[in-house]
Each structure stands twice: as C-alpha cells, then as structure tokens.
Design a protein around this motif. Sequence first.
Motif, mmCIF file in Angstrom:
data_model
loop_
_atom_site.group_PDB
_atom_site.id
_atom_site.type_symbol
_atom_site.label_atom_id
_atom_site.label_comp_id
_atom_site.label_asym_id
_atom_site.label_seq_id
_atom_site.Cartn_x
_atom_site.Cartn_y
_atom_site.Cartn_z
ATOM 1 N N ASP A 166 0.822 -1.214 0.000
ATOM 2 C CA ASP A 166 0.000 0.000 0.000
ATOM 3 C C ASP A 166 0.852 1.259 0.000
ATOM 4 N N ALA A 167 2.063 1.152 0.502
ATOM 5 C CA ALA A 167 2.961 2.306 0.504
ATOM 6 C C ALA A 167 3.805 2.349 -0.767
ATOM 7 N N VAL A 168 4.284 1.201 -1.223
ATOM 8 C CA VAL A 168 5.225 1.159 -2.344
ATOM 9 C C VAL A 168 4.563 1.455 -3.679
ATOM 10 N N LEU A 169 3.411 0.858 -3.939
ATOM 11 C CA LEU A 169 2.822 0.953 -5.279
ATOM 12 C C LEU A 169 2.460 2.381 -5.688
ATOM 13 N N PRO A 170 1.891 3.221 -4.810
ATOM 14 C CA PRO A 170 1.618 4.596 -5.235
ATOM 15 C C PRO A 170 2.883 5.376 -5.594
ATOM 16 N N VAL A 171 3.953 5.155 -4.852
ATOM 17 C CA VAL A 171 5.207 5.848 -5.158
ATOM 18 C C VAL A 171 5.735 5.391 -6.512
ATOM 19 N N ALA A 172 5.707 4.089 -6.740
ATOM 20 C CA ALA A 172 6.165 3.563 -8.026
ATOM 21 C C ALA A 172 5.297 4.083 -9.162
ATOM 22 N N ARG A 173 3.995 4.143 -8.942
ATOM 23 C CA ARG A 173 3.071 4.640 -9.978
ATOM 24 C C ARG A 173 3.414 6.074 -10.347
ATOM 25 N N ASP A 174 3.696 6.906 -9.360
ATOM 26 C CA ASP A 174 4.051 8.309 -9.628
ATOM 27 C C ASP A 174 5.364 8.400 -10.402
ATOM 28 N N LEU A 175 6.333 7.584 -10.029
ATOM 29 C CA LEU A 175 7.626 7.617 -10.716
ATOM 30 C C LEU A 175 7.491 7.192 -12.178
ATOM 31 N N LEU A 176 6.652 6.206 -12.440
ATOM 32 C CA LEU A 176 6.476 5.717 -13.804
ATOM 33 C C LEU A 176 5.549 6.620 -14.615
ATOM 34 N N ALA A 177 4.632 7.296 -13.942
ATOM 35 C CA ALA A 177 3.758 8.226 -14.645
ATOM 36 C C ALA A 177 4.534 9.422 -15.169
ATOM 37 N N ASP A 178 5.625 9.761 -14.485
ATOM 38 C CA ASP A 178 6.467 10.875 -14.913
ATOM 39 C C ASP A 178 7.056 10.590 -16.286
ATOM 40 N N ARG A 179 7.555 9.372 -16.472
ATOM 41 C CA ARG A 179 8.037 8.900 -17.776
ATOM 42 C C ARG A 179 8.345 7.411 -17.668
ATOM 43 N N PRO A 180 8.337 6.670 -18.783
ATOM 44 C CA PRO A 180 8.699 5.250 -18.721
ATOM 45 C C PRO A 180 10.111 5.071 -18.169
ATOM 46 N N LEU A 207 15.361 4.483 -7.722
ATOM 47 C CA LEU A 207 14.544 5.613 -7.287
ATOM 48 C C LEU A 207 13.651 5.254 -6.094
ATOM 49 N N LEU A 208 13.259 3.977 -6.013
ATOM 50 C CA LEU A 208 12.417 3.559 -4.889
ATOM 51 C C LEU A 208 13.217 3.383 -3.602
ATOM 52 N N GLN A 209 14.466 3.011 -3.719
ATOM 53 C CA GLN A 209 15.246 2.664 -2.538
ATOM 54 C C GLN A 209 15.317 3.785 -1.497
ATOM 55 N N PRO A 210 15.514 5.057 -1.888
ATOM 56 C CA PRO A 210 15.540 6.116 -0.856
ATOM 57 C C PRO A 210 14.222 6.264 -0.111
ATOM 58 N N HIS A 211 13.114 5.933 -0.771
ATOM 59 C CA HIS A 211 11.804 6.018 -0.106
ATOM 60 C C HIS A 211 11.615 4.867 0.883
ATOM 61 N N PHE A 212 12.244 3.726 0.607
ATOM 62 C CA PHE A 212 12.071 2.539 1.439
ATOM 63 C C PHE A 212 13.440 1.910 1.700
ATOM 64 N N PRO A 213 14.290 2.607 2.433
ATOM 65 C CA PRO A 213 15.680 2.160 2.596
ATOM 66 C C PRO A 213 15.826 0.842 3.345
ATOM 67 N N GLU A 214 14.820 0.445 4.109
ATOM 68 C CA GLU A 214 14.926 -0.782 4.892
ATOM 69 C C GLU A 214 14.450 -2.015 4.123
ATOM 70 N N VAL A 215 13.941 -1.800 2.903
ATOM 71 C CA VAL A 215 13.371 -2.908 2.132
ATOM 72 C C VAL A 215 14.364 -3.340 1.055
ATOM 73 N N ALA A 257 13.236 -6.874 -3.904
ATOM 74 C CA ALA A 257 11.851 -7.087 -3.475
ATOM 75 C C ALA A 257 10.967 -5.932 -3.922
ATOM 76 N N LEU A 258 11.488 -4.730 -3.858
ATOM 77 C CA LEU A 258 10.726 -3.569 -4.321
ATOM 78 C C LEU A 258 10.385 -3.709 -5.804
ATOM 79 N N GLY A 259 11.381 -4.069 -6.614
ATOM 80 C CA GLY A 259 11.154 -4.200 -8.043
ATOM 81 C C GLY A 259 10.181 -5.319 -8.373
ATOM 82 N N HIS A 260 10.331 -6.461 -7.681
ATOM 83 C CA HIS A 260 9.462 -7.605 -7.951
ATOM 84 C C HIS A 260 8.022 -7.278 -7.564
ATOM 85 N N ALA A 261 7.841 -6.580 -6.464
ATOM 86 C CA ALA A 261 6.495 -6.216 -6.027
ATOM 87 C C ALA A 261 5.818 -5.322 -7.053
ATOM 88 N N VAL A 262 6.561 -4.371 -7.587
ATOM 89 C CA VAL A 262 5.983 -3.474 -8.600
ATOM 90 C C VAL A 262 5.654 -4.251 -9.866
#
Length: 363
Positions: free
Chosen positions: A117-131, A140-148, A152-157
């Motif tokens: 619920d936290a990761v997907l909206p951030v990823a959506r915004d990053l990808l909406a900016d450009r492919p 780009l996701l790692q600074p938002h979720f440094p403990e993850v 795993a972040l990439g696979h979840a997206v």
Amino acid sequence: MGETLDRRALNRATLARQLLLRRAETDVVAAVGRLGGMQAQEPKPPFLGLWSRIAGFRAEQLAAALHDRRLVRATMMRGTLHLVTAADYISFRATLQPMLTDALRALGSRAEGLDLDAVLPVARDLLADRPRTFNELRALLQPHFPEVNERALGHAVRMCLPLVMVPSDDRWAFPRSAEFAPADQWLGDAPSGAPAPRGLVLRYLAAFGPATVADAQTWSGLSGLGETFDGLRPALDVFTDENGRELFDLPDAPRPDPGTPVPPRFLPEFDSLLLAHADRSRVIADAHRPRLTTKNLRVRATFLWDGFALGTWETQRRRRAVTLRLHPFEELPGRALDQLAAEGEAMVRFAEPDATDVTVTLP
C-alpha cells in the motif's frame, strides 16, 4: 461422461486452434487473440512463433501493432511476460492479480518490511512521470524505502502494478533493458477492476481446448477454477481423455479428424503450446519432457513432426553463415529430414535475413 478423445484427437484440436495445421490468413492482432496470448520471456520468440502460424508474416507487422498499442508485452499468465492484445490485457489483468500477488511469497525473507500500500503509489508516480527501466525504478524507490530489499521492491511493482513494456525501434521491438509505463497511461484505458474468470476460461478453451480444469490452472497460474468450470458446464461440451479425466470445450470449437496431416513446424523457446496444459502428452511424450527444459528453467525451442514435439533446435552463426542444428528425441523417418530441412531453412532466413549461407544438420 461424454465421448473419449484420444491423444491424437487432442493434438489435432489444439494445433487447429494454435494455427499450426496450416498458416492462417489473418492479421497479427487477431492471431495473438486467437492464440490466447504468447509467452514472451524474451523479445524474439513471439516473432518466430507468429512466422510459423501466419501466412506471409513479416516482423514489421508485429512491431507496428506494438507501437500502435493494439498489442502489449506485459506480465500476465503464470507471472511471466506475455504478448497479448490490448483488449485482453484490459479485460483479464485483474483476474490474474491474486496469482500475481501470491507470487510475492517467493521473496521469502527478502520481503521483510514490504508494504504494498505504501510502495505501489510511489512507483506509480515515478512511472507516470516517464517510462523507466526496472534498474532505474529500483534505484529511485530505494531512498523512499531504505529498509526494504531493492529486488523485493522491483518484484512487487512488476507483479502488483499493471504495467506494459514500451516497444523500441530495435529489430525485435524491445531492447535488452526495456522501459515500462503504467498500463492505463499507455493504453488510455485502465485494466478492468472486476475479475472475469469466466471470460478467461472461455479464452483459454478457444485457444487450447479441449482441456481439464487442471490444464486451465496450469496455463493461467490461478487455482480454484473448478467453480468457474462448474458454472460454465451447461454451455460447454464435455468429453473424457484416455485416463478418464473430464475435458471441457466450446461447442463450436474445431476438433479435426485425428488423421489430419500436419506440416513440420518450428517453435521458438518458451512457446505456449508446450506450456499450456498440466498433461502435455497431446503435444510431447512424457518420456521426452525432461529434455525440453534446461537446468536454469529455459524452455528449449522445438520442432514438430506429425504434430508432436520430436526434438529441439538451435542456431549457430559465424559471420553470415548460420547452421541450424536439430536434436531429435528419437529416430526420425527419412522423409522427415528433408521436410524439416526445408522448413528450417525458411525459418532461419526469416530470423537471420542477412545470412548468406544456411545449413541444417543433425548432431
């Protein structure tokens, strides 16, 4: 119980739907729809698979349909990349989501701290900016979720956010490091939020039937489709196979005579024909199946003789000379070699249009 269909009857029925009894006079989008999509782990196989199925197929036809956004390459059945029609992606992506979400279990301890619920909206915004490529997105996701875990972040997206791969102008339409865009942004229409298992099962039967519930579950990666089949039962024809298993099919689907002749055909790596049933004996003998998959789970390219996978193939290139090597599972009749050589040379000249010399050999 209905009529019993033997292995050859199932073979011919499936080959008819997979456009392998004869090359179809159809356009590429209609063909991909009829095939129920094509596994597309790598860029090149769908081009080769369509060459074997469509009369006069040209690579630029598939590339154009991808750029026109009538076809997409995206995560679908079994959590793998597939080439599907845009309409099927929109219709069935939500149906597959429970299976895709469940695939995150494979992460094990690497999923610690992962909050979709936290990761997907951030990823959506990053990808909406450009492919973006997944290498770029993970960074780009790692600074938002440094403990993850970054992977795993990439696979979840990849599993949980509806994305499509952006085609390029490369020969096979996708570079090695492809970019992804949100599906709703790319297609101008969001994937349906309502699961449609009935429609998915009907699409499967049209492409791969007659089939069992277990077959459909193997193809899709979904479990629990028995209830869907039970609901459809009044509208379906019901048969049995030689082992007494119940087979379902569409009433108007083709079921050719088991003696229908089949031309030799070359199938690429990961072709869905070899992956779409729990019991694959309709296309490959159980004794041959271990030779189909490598230790690192690559599905080898195969050739069909009399409708069945009777060997694998590979190409080797030196400068502009290409050798097609056939690896039969068993001894082939003499006439098979000449016909396979002719079909194989034509396939190589499609795949390697600048080749000046093509040789077909046995090991």
